[in-house]
Design an enzyme around this catalytic site. Structure first.
Site, PDB file in Angstrom:
ATOM      1  N   TYR A  57       0.836  -1.201   0.000  1.00 33.18           N
ATOM      2  CA  TYR A  57       0.000   0.000   0.000  1.00 33.18           C
ATOM      3  C   TYR A  57       0.871   1.251   0.000  1.00 33.18           C
ATOM      4  CZ  TYR A  57      -4.145  -2.814   1.144  1.00 33.18           C
ATOM      5  OH  TYR A  57      -5.182  -3.726   1.134  1.00 33.18           O
ATOM      6  N   LEU A 206     -17.983  -0.400   0.038  1.00 33.55           N
ATOM      7  CA  LEU A 206     -18.738   0.622  -0.693  1.00 33.55           C
ATOM      8  C   LEU A 206     -18.539   0.492  -2.204  1.00 33.55           C
ATOM      9  CD1 LEU A 206     -18.040   3.667   1.648  1.00 33.55           C
ATOM     10  CD2 LEU A 206     -20.000   2.115   1.656  1.00 33.55           C
ATOM     11  N   ALA A 207     -18.053  -0.679  -2.629  1.00 39.03           N
ATOM     12  CA  ALA A 207     -17.862  -0.950  -4.063  1.00 39.03           C
ATOM     13  C   ALA A 207     -17.056   0.165  -4.729  1.00 39.03           C
ATOM     14  CB  ALA A 207     -19.203  -1.158  -4.770  1.00 39.03           C
ATOM     15  N   SER A 208     -15.890   0.457  -4.135  1.00 35.94           N
ATOM     16  CA  SER A 208     -14.974   1.497  -4.648  1.00 35.94           C
ATOM     17  C   SER A 208     -15.644   2.871  -4.732  1.00 35.94           C
ATOM     18  CB  SER A 208     -14.420   1.109  -6.024  1.00 35.94           C
ATOM     19  OG  SER A 208     -13.818  -0.155  -6.004  1.00 35.94           O
ATOM     20  N   GLY A 209     -16.580   3.105  -3.839  1.00 28.52           N
ATOM     21  CA  GLY A 209     -17.243   4.409  -3.776  1.00 28.52           C
ATOM     22  C   GLY A 209     -18.585   4.468  -4.472  1.00 28.52           C
ATOM     23  N   LEU A 210     -18.919   3.477  -5.298  1.00 29.72           N
ATOM     24  CA  LEU A 210     -20.216   3.487  -5.978  1.00 29.72           C
ATOM     25  C   LEU A 210     -21.358   3.608  -4.974  1.00 29.72           C
ATOM     26  CD1 LEU A 210     -20.437   0.873  -8.895  1.00 29.72           C
ATOM     27  CD2 LEU A 210     -21.112   3.273  -8.944  1.00 29.72           C
ATOM     28  N   LEU A 211     -21.242   2.894  -3.851  1.00 27.82           N
ATOM     29  CA  LEU A 211     -22.335   2.860  -2.884  1.00 27.82           C
ATOM     30  C   LEU A 211     -22.365   4.080  -1.957  1.00 27.82           C
ATOM     31  CD1 LEU A 211     -22.306  -0.958  -2.132  1.00 27.82           C
ATOM     32  CD2 LEU A 211     -24.196   0.349  -3.124  1.00 27.82           C
ATOM     33  N   THR A 212     -21.520   5.066  -2.235  1.00 21.53           N
ATOM     34  CA  THR A 212     -21.697   6.341  -1.536  1.00 21.53           C
ATOM     35  C   THR A 212     -22.851   7.126  -2.146  1.00 21.53           C
ATOM     36  OG1 THR A 212     -20.201   7.592  -2.996  1.00 21.53           O
ATOM     37  CG2 THR A 212     -19.215   6.483  -1.073  1.00 21.53           C
ATOM     38  N   GLY A 213     -23.187   6.787  -3.394  1.00 20.66           N
ATOM     39  CA  GLY A 213     -24.258   7.504  -4.078  1.00 20.66           C
ATOM     40  C   GLY A 213     -23.839   8.855  -4.611  1.00 20.66           C
TER      41      GLY A 213
END
Length: 330
Positions: A57, A206-213
């Site tokens: 990382y 969060l699916a790489s931010g998708l699920l932040t909306g």
């Protein structure tokens, strides 16, 4: 903050913990040590006691580990540290997984972090052939006897890898992708994990931010961001990026999810709360590139429970938009 048992390690970990893939800034940007320190402090101030990192990382090997090690030594609280090894191997294939190489990775991680022992070391998404080689897993018994590690875990891409890995008695945890758009682990794997007292660490919640909306079809990502360069799995497993689903299809599903939770402005908190509804889950390790994201993630524990009607709607959306393209792959 609420705490859950991390399987047979018997460690009690914060149900919302912290992943540090992008802790020093957004993916592809130079590592920001001050930002990393602010994020780590915000997390622990909010009750986080488990931090997940890896030797790869950061833009350079060990950057995230160094930041975590420095931070842990600056705090008085007991903070459990997990790292990973194996992805430095080049080529990253079964033949490269030699006990001597893995030993050196672990010892190098300890050196970078300035720690005498790791609470958890995880094989970092090895090829499936590695799970048929007992000599690889036996190494970690020796490292435990030497006091260099306390527990062994595995980080996996696929459910079949998780199921094979937990056949080894010394495997105590599995880190796996699980979210509203990646539901297969909740079937056979969660059942077996509970039966064998395996700690389940959920990544990419969060699916790489998708699920932040917060994304739209016009959202852009930097050249060094895996959400730009790895959408088709060009550099590592496609499932690590947007959970392996088509970006535009994901946006359609997110719009439907927003309609299911009209009272919740923060869809990210809803997505995390949904994961916490599964008792097989020990903790979630969302990442953060800003302090505000940490604050948001920690708030997920306190929002209302998801109703059975809402759960049914989430499952309907998954079946309609997502399941066909991802369910049997990972």
């Amino acid at each position: 903050m609420k705490y859950r048992k991390l399987g047979k390690t018997n460690i009690e970990v914060s149900e919302i913990s912290l992943g540090t893939w992008q802790v020093g800034g957004k993916w592809g940007e130079p590592f920001d040590w001050a930002s990393a320190d602010r994020i780590l402090n915000e997390a622990v101030d909010g009750g986080v006691n488990f931090i997940d990192t890896a030797d790869v990382y950061g833009n350079e090997v060990g950057e995230s580990e160094k930041a975590v090690g420095k931070f842990v030594k600056s705090r008085s609280e007991k903070i459990y540290v997990a790292s990973k090894c194996g992805r430095q191997l080049n080529p990253h294939n079964n033949e490269a997984y030699k006990p001597a190489a893995l030993r050196k990775f672990v010892e190098d991680s300890l050196s970078r972090m300035g720690l005498e022992t790791l609470d958890l070391i995880q094989l970092h998404c090895p090829p499936i052939e590695v799970y048929y080689r007992p000599e690889v897993f036996e190494l970690f018994d020796r490292l435990k006897d030497e006091g260099k590690i306390q527990n062994l875990g595995i980080s996996v891409e696929k459910v079949e890898e998780a199921l094979k890995g937990i056949e080894f008695e010394n495997v105590t945890t599995v880190q796996i992708i699980f979210n509203m758009f990646r539901q297969r682990p909740s079937e056979l794997f969660f059942e077996q994990a509970k039966k064998k007292d395996i700690g389940v660490i959920v990544r990419v919640p969060l699916a790489s931010g998708l699920l932040t909306g917060k994304f739209t079809k016009d959202s852009s990502f930097g050249e060094g961001d895996h959400r730009q360069f790895n959408r088709n799995g060009e550099h590592f497993d496609k499932g690590e990026t947007f959970s392996g689903i088509d970006y535009n299809l994901g946006l359609k599903a997110v719009d439907e999810l927003k309609a299911v939770f009209p009272q919740q402005e923060n869809l990210a908190q809803v997505a995390l709360k949904w994961i916490l509804g599964f008792d097989a889950v020990s903790c979630i390790i969302p990442g953060a590139s800003r302090v505000e994201q940490v604050t948001s993630n920690l708030g997920a524990s306190g929002i209302p429970e998801i109703s059975s009607e809402q759960n049914a709607a989430v499952n309907r959306i998954y079946t309609q938009y997502i399941k066909k393209s991802v369910h049997q792959i990972w």
